[in-house]
Design a protein around this motif. Structure first.
Motif, PDB file in Angstrom:
ATOM      1  N   LEU A  37       1.833  10.035 -11.947  1.00 26.00           N
ATOM      2  CA  LEU A  37       0.384   9.968 -11.782  1.00 26.00           C
ATOM      3  C   LEU A  37      -0.330  11.120 -12.475  1.00 26.00           C
ATOM      4  N   GLU A  38       0.381  12.236 -12.650  1.00 24.15           N
ATOM      5  CA  GLU A  38      -0.080  13.390 -13.414  1.00 24.15           C
ATOM      6  C   GLU A  38      -1.189  14.191 -12.728  1.00 24.15           C
ATOM      7  N   THR A  39      -2.371  13.588 -12.536  1.00 21.93           N
ATOM      8  CA  THR A  39      -3.554  14.376 -12.154  1.00 21.93           C
ATOM      9  C   THR A  39      -3.971  14.219 -10.696  1.00 21.93           C
ATOM     10  N   PHE A  40      -3.286  13.401  -9.924  1.00 17.48           N
ATOM     11  CA  PHE A  40      -3.715  13.203  -8.536  1.00 17.48           C
ATOM     12  C   PHE A  40      -2.553  12.813  -7.638  1.00 17.48           C
ATOM     13  N   PRO A  76       2.250  13.568  -7.886  1.00 18.86           N
ATOM     14  CA  PRO A  76       1.836  13.290  -9.256  1.00 18.86           C
ATOM     15  C   PRO A  76       2.845  13.713 -10.316  1.00 18.86           C
ATOM     16  N   HIS A  77       3.746  14.633  -9.984  1.00 18.39           N
ATOM     17  CA  HIS A  77       4.704  15.159 -10.946  1.00 18.39           C
ATOM     18  C   HIS A  77       6.045  14.443 -10.875  1.00 18.39           C
ATOM     19  N   ARG A  78       6.112  13.335 -10.157  1.00 20.95           N
ATOM     20  CA  ARG A  78       7.328  12.536 -10.065  1.00 20.95           C
ATOM     21  C   ARG A  78       7.060  11.103 -10.495  1.00 20.95           C
ATOM     22  N   GLU A  79       8.039  10.491 -11.150  1.00 20.78           N
ATOM     23  CA  GLU A  79       7.907   9.108 -11.604  1.00 20.78           C
ATOM     24  C   GLU A  79       7.762   8.174 -10.396  1.00 20.78           C
ATOM     25  N   THR A  80       6.860   7.191 -10.527  1.00 19.41           N
ATOM     26  CA  THR A  80       6.589   6.264  -9.422  1.00 19.41           C
ATOM     27  C   THR A  80       6.753   4.814  -9.856  1.00 19.41           C
ATOM     28  N   THR A  81       7.444   4.039  -9.027  1.00 18.56           N
ATOM     29  CA  THR A  81       7.510   2.586  -9.167  1.00 18.56           C
ATOM     30  C   THR A  81       7.375   1.985  -7.774  1.00 18.56           C
ATOM     31  N   MET A  82       6.617   0.899  -7.666  1.00 22.49           N
ATOM     32  CA  MET A  82       6.387   0.262  -6.364  1.00 22.49           C
ATOM     33  C   MET A  82       6.506  -1.249  -6.480  1.00 22.49           C
TER      34      MET A  82
END
Length: 204
Positions: free
Chosen positions: A82-85, A117-123
């Motif tokens: 997510l980088e910024t939030f 935000p600094h971790r890869e996300t998949t849902m």
């Protein structure tokens, strides 16, 4: 696409933040594009039966935003990092399998997801999933943490696993968010209007 709350009909007016509707659409690409404008670029695919019936309601504050999203069908969502939030997701119905970094867990009305935000996300959102989402600026949360501990943290603030919504801090946080949204829906709270009230609410 249907814009604005009047076209949603009586049923939709019972949805959270219905008077702050951004869109409703049955077009998957349109849903992806509209949601990306608020959050970030992401992959969005229907992986279950049936088509998309997506809507997004949104109220922007100074450093946070309140959101309500549903997609209808079983849906894969992959924004990478997510980088910024930070993003707190509270399911009202249904549930979602969440992968955030090395964490893998199921989120439902008893357990919120907290996305770093600094971790890869998949849902994977199950069919019929309806969620409240609280978006918090990364720099604002880090700064607020620094003010509480008396200095800036060297490492990113990192949350782990699901947040229990049935007791303790999780239940209190959910109750606060539901109360704020209820007050916004009733027109008693002008969240998003710059000023001391909004800033104090966000600090809380």
């Amino acid at each position: 696409m249907v814009r604005g709350s009047p076209q949603f009909g009586k049923t939709a007016l019972r949805k959270p933040l219905a008077h702050h509707a951004l869109f409703r659409t049955i077009e998957l690409d349109e849903a992806r594009e509209q949601v990306a404008r608020i959050f970030c670029e992401h992959r969005l695919d229907v992986i279950g039966k049936g088509g998309t019936d997506a809507c997004h309601h949104h109220v922007r504050g100074e450093r946070m935003s309140l959101n309500y999203i549903e997609y209808g069908a079983k849906t894969l969502i992959s924004p990478s990092a997510l980088e910024t939030f930070y993003l707190l997701q509270i399911p009202l119905a249904g549930g979602a399998m969440i992968r955030n970094g090395t964490d893998l867990y199921f989120s439902d009305p008893k357990a919120a997801a907290v996305l770093n935000p600094h971790r890869e996300t998949t849902m994977i959102w199950e069919e019929g999933t309806r969620q409240l989402l609280v978006q918090i600026e990364r720099t604002a949360l880090q700064s607020h943490l620094g003010s509480l501990v008396g200095g800036q943290a060297r490492d990113p603030l990192t949350f782990q696993g699901p947040l229990d919504l049935t007791r303790g801090v999780g239940l209190q946080l959910k109750s606060l968010i539901l109360h704020v949204i209820s007050e916004v829906d009733a027109g008693r709270l002008a969240y998003g209007v710059p000023g001391l009230m909004s800033r104090q609410l966000e600090n809380t």
